[in-house]
Design an enzyme around this catalytic site. Structure first.
Site, mmCIF file in Angstrom:
data_model
loop_
_atom_site.group_PDB
_atom_site.id
_atom_site.type_symbol
_atom_site.label_atom_id
_atom_site.label_comp_id
_atom_site.label_asym_id
_atom_site.label_seq_id
_atom_site.Cartn_x
_atom_site.Cartn_y
_atom_site.Cartn_z
ATOM 1 C CE LYS A 16 -2.449 -0.795 3.518
ATOM 2 N NZ LYS A 16 -3.216 -0.421 4.715
ATOM 3 N NE ARG A 91 -8.084 1.353 13.073
ATOM 4 C CZ ARG A 91 -7.017 1.788 13.723
ATOM 5 N NH1 ARG A 91 -5.828 1.362 13.378
ATOM 6 N NH2 ARG A 91 -7.135 2.644 14.702
ATOM 7 N NE ARG A 130 9.094 -5.950 6.260
ATOM 8 C CZ ARG A 130 8.027 -5.175 6.144
ATOM 9 N NH1 ARG A 130 7.710 -4.671 4.981
ATOM 10 N NH2 ARG A 130 7.282 -4.928 7.191
ATOM 11 N NE ARG A 163 9.622 -4.199 11.064
ATOM 12 C CZ ARG A 163 8.669 -3.356 10.695
ATOM 13 N NH1 ARG A 163 8.830 -2.076 10.853
ATOM 14 N NH2 ARG A 163 7.548 -3.806 10.174
ATOM 15 N NE ARG A 174 1.462 -6.271 11.199
ATOM 16 C CZ ARG A 174 2.472 -6.003 10.375
ATOM 17 N NH1 ARG A 174 3.521 -6.791 10.313
ATOM 18 N NH2 ARG A 174 2.419 -4.946 9.597
#
Ligand SMILES: [Zn+2]
Length: 224
Positions: A16, A91, A130, A163, A174
């Site tokens: 995004k 949201r 990542r 992370r 998430r």
């Protein structure tokens, strides 16, 4: 020129941010990511910012309604005259209603809600691979963009870490939160005929091309 009042929706890792950057440069639109706007309002010490800060200082969540007011305040400004890109807001369905009432009050309306779709397993692979360098935050991906020396940053030699947010179990959580929050919004905007879907597994350039083509069509339709 007609306005481009846009909402971006998509799971974490859907790209995004990249698409928002492109929209910003292609169409010269301001980009409002909720967290950033809130921080900016607090920093500027506007009335709404001071109110938001009160909640933050007490360690409470800033209420939806107040976040909505901060967003609307930005939309109703010169820089957003020709449109805007919203990310992270609305949201909830309540916030979506707040937004459409506010736009109506400004004699404006939403152009489209852009949903960048990526299957969960692709998101998990993208995010869990990542790695970020400890010293400067340079990012790599163990499969898609590996460093020359495994575990170390090409640019500064510092070690690469994963992370907390990118650990597979965190990513799964998430995603759950994302689906729970987003599906009512997707339904709402679909019913209103405002939803446009994009295949986020494609290369960012291709996704950008599809978005541009869609927006061009919407503008043509508006002129008819
Ligand atoms: Zn680095």
């Amino acid at each position: 020129m007609s306005e481009l009042n846009l909402i971006l929706l998509g799971p974490p890792g859907a790209g995004k941010g990249t698409q928002a950057d492109r929209l910003r440069t292609d169409f010269d639109l301001p980009y409002y990511a909720t967290g950033d706007i809130l921080r900016a309002a607090v920093k500027q010490e506007s009335d709404l910012g001071r109110e938001a800060r009160g909640y933050m200082d007490r360690g409470d969540l800033v209420p939806d309604e107040l976040i909505g007011k901060v967003v609307v305040d930005r939309i109703d400004s010169d820089e957003a005259r020709d449109g805007f890109v919203l990310d992270g807001f609305p949201r909830t369905v309540g916030q979506a209603e707040q937004l459409s009432r506010a736009l109506e009050g400004l004699d404006r309306r939403l152009t489209a809600t852009l949903l960048i779709e990526v299957p969960d397993e692709v998101v998990i692979r993208r995010l869990s691979g990542r790695r970020v360098c400890r010293d400067n935050g340079h990012t790599y991906h163990v499969e898609l963009d590996p460093p020359k020396n495994e575990g170390f940053c090409d640019q500064d030699g510092s070690s690469l870490v994963q992370r907390e947010d990118d650990k597979p179990e965190t990513v799964e959580h998430r995603l759950e939160v994302f689906h729970e929050q987003t599906s009512p919004l997707v339904d709402l905007y679909e019913e209103e005929g405002l939803l446009r879907r994009f295949d986020g597994t494609r290369a960012p350039n291709e996704v950008n091309g599809h978005i541009r083509a869609t927006l061009a069509t919407l503008r043509l339709e508006e002129q008819l």
